[in-house]
Design a protein around this motif. Structure first.
Motif, PDB file in Angstrom:
ATOM      1  N   ILE A 129       0.739  -1.263  -0.255  1.00  0.00           N
ATOM      2  CA  ILE A 129       0.467   0.276   0.260  1.00  0.00           C
ATOM      3  C   ILE A 129       1.019   1.727  -0.299  1.00  0.00           C
ATOM      4  CG2 ILE A 129      -1.832   1.629   1.181  1.00  0.00           C
ATOM      5  CD1 ILE A 129      -2.872  -1.637   2.751  1.00  0.00           C
ATOM      6  N   GLU A 134      -2.304   6.679   5.394  1.00  0.00           N
ATOM      7  CA  GLU A 134      -1.764   6.145   6.373  1.00  0.00           C
ATOM      8  C   GLU A 134      -1.101   6.913   7.776  1.00  0.00           C
ATOM      9  OE1 GLU A 134      -0.557   3.317   7.723  1.00  0.00           O
ATOM     10  OE2 GLU A 134      -1.537   1.531   6.770  1.00  0.00           O
ATOM     11  N   TYR A 148      -7.015  -4.583   5.761  1.00  0.00           N
ATOM     12  CA  TYR A 148      -7.605  -4.043   3.942  1.00  0.00           C
ATOM     13  C   TYR A 148      -7.020  -4.716   3.070  1.00  0.00           C
ATOM     14  CZ  TYR A 148      -2.024  -4.417   5.337  1.00  0.00           C
ATOM     15  OH  TYR A 148      -0.748  -4.680   5.744  1.00  0.00           O
ATOM     16  N   ALA A 170      -3.658  -6.539   7.847  1.00  0.00           N
ATOM     17  CA  ALA A 170      -2.454  -7.184   8.477  1.00  0.00           C
ATOM     18  C   ALA A 170      -2.924  -7.139   9.968  1.00  0.00           C
ATOM     19  CB  ALA A 170      -1.628  -6.800   8.083  1.00  0.00           C
ATOM     20  N   ARG A 174       7.183  -5.893  11.106  1.00  0.00           N
ATOM     21  CA  ARG A 174       6.999  -4.582  11.739  1.00  0.00           C
ATOM     22  C   ARG A 174       8.506  -3.084  12.112  1.00  0.00           C
ATOM     23  NH1 ARG A 174       2.327  -5.342  11.742  1.00  0.00           N
ATOM     24  NH2 ARG A 174       0.993  -4.972   9.412  1.00  0.00           N
ATOM     25  N   ARG A 213       4.919   1.205   9.096  1.00  0.00           N
ATOM     26  CA  ARG A 213       4.066  -0.003   8.363  1.00  0.00           C
ATOM     27  C   ARG A 213       4.481   0.616   6.767  1.00  0.00           C
ATOM     28  NH1 ARG A 213      -1.020  -1.295  10.425  1.00  0.00           N
ATOM     29  NH2 ARG A 213      -1.986  -0.324   8.500  1.00  0.00           N
TER      30      ARG A 213
END
Ligand code: GLY
Length: 382
Positions: free
Chosen positions: A47, A53, A250, A263, A306, A332
């Motif tokens: 993404i 975000e 998502y 996620a 992450r 992220r």
């Protein structure tokens, strides 16, 4: 072994830095404990959510905003240089609300974008369905038309190929023992095999493992792993045209009809598991959002880490150790931020001004234990 720049970490961040530095004529060696791209870079969904975000004005929004346009340019250059289509696709990100109250909250959360030149549109139920007819009925959503998507595996491969062609050397299985210093300045890296790589600059791009590198002088909890589980579903033809984010998952479409469902966000150390609960929750959320996904076939599932920082900002630029630059903690948004990070690191190595002020991303802020308490916890105390 001597190079101008020794990069620790052969993920997307280290490889992107290696590419632009090698193109700028610097000799670069990249040390990777596993194989290049084995960690979060290949696990990411892709993404490019500079709007979706951002979650408010400030340094993260600034960096994401600077990152997005670079992807379009990088995709074109990578395509020309490597022949790989990284599947950079514009089309926006749609955040869908579940209730009228959450739509109002979403509209309020993103209202700061008005008048900033960033685009965001609050959509009615009918407008959401018109944009993505496969979505279940919802009260509406917020659309970020400038956001995009990319295929992280293809992107990583292209960056890696381009970096090698530009002359960067990648060492797989190179487990870093320590960052070497002389007169308190970083002068290279020693690996477990005994080889020493000397360099004028060392770049730490080791993602979730960054604070474990001896000599980096980062507090152990400055970067910690935040596990994300992802499910890949397969459909005979695409049902979505763009990235859709609901409250619990998502969905990222690929050109060939696959859909990535992501996620989870879990703080479980380095446990690389895919769990029944994680997959159940993702599948439940996905089928609720797009009922046609109930007929999709299960492609694959995986998890990765992450690199999380307490204020959700990366660690970029100079560190407490002269000669050691940081390119880590992207949480992220590692894929989105790889090009802008590489360009910042290149500017610093070449003695030029970075494309945007990097003070907000300096490691210094995380020297204070209070600042290493997660942002959300700090906000809750206020
Ligand atoms: N960029 C989305 C995620 O980290 O799950």
């Amino acid at each position: 072994m001597t190079a101008d720049v020794v990069v620790i970490g052969g993920g997307v961040m280290g490889s992107a830095c290696a590419w632009v530095l090698a193109e700028a004529g610097r000799s670069v060696v990249v040390l990777e404990k596993s194989i290049p791209g084995a960690e979060a870079s290949s696990a990411a969904a892709g993404i490019l959510g500079a709007g979706a975000e951002a979650h408010g004005p400030g340094p993260l929004a600034e960096l994401l905003g600077a990152g997005l346009p670079r992807h379009a340019a990088w995709a074109r250059r990578l395509g020309r240089q490597t022949g790989i289509d990284v599947e950079f696709r514009e089309g926006g990100v749609l955040r869908v609300a579940e209730t009228a109250a959450s739509l109002r909250a979403l509209a309020k959360e993103t209202a700061w974008m008005e008048g900033t030149g960033r685009k965001r549109r609050v959509l009615s139920a009918a407008e959401v369905r018109k944009l993505e007819p496969a979505l279940a009925k919802s009260p509406g959503g917020v659309f970020f038309p400038e956001d995009a998507r990319i295929d992280p595996k293809k992107f990583f491969r292209a960056v890696h190929v381009a970096a090698e062609r530009a002359g960067a050397r990648f060492e797989s299985g190179a487990y870093v023992k320590e960052i070497l210093t002389e007169n308190d300045r970083a002068v290279g890296v020693a690996v477990e095999s005994g080889t020493v790589y000397r360099g004028k600059t060392v770049v730490l791009a080791a993602g979730s493992w960054s604070t474990l590198v001896p000599g980096a002088k980062l507090p152990e909890d400055a970067v910690i792993p935040a596990r994300g589980q992802v499910v890949e579903l397969e459909l005979p033809r695409p049902v979505l045209s763009r990235v859709v984010a609901g409250p619990r998952c998502y969905l990222v479409p690929r050109d060939d009809g696959r859909i990535l469902v992501g996620a989870t966000v879990e703080f479980v150390g380095y446990r690389r598991e895919v769990t029944a609960r994680g997959i159940r929750d993702l599948l439940d959320a996905a089928v609720t959002l797009v009922p046609a996904l109930g007929d999709a076939t299960f492609g694959a599932s995986w998890s990765s880490f992450r690199p999380y920082t307490a204020d959700e900002l990366p660690l970029l630029g100079r560190s407490a150790v002269p000669g050691l630059l940081l390119a880590t903690g992207h949480y992220r948004n590692g894929i989105l931020l790889a090009p802008i990070t590489a360009e910042i690191i290149r500017a610093i190595v070449l003695g030029k001004s970075p494309p945007l002020p990097v003070d907000p991303y300096a490691a210094k802020r995380l020297e204070t234990a209070e600042n290493r308490a997660p942002l959300r916890a700090r906000r809750n105390r206020d």
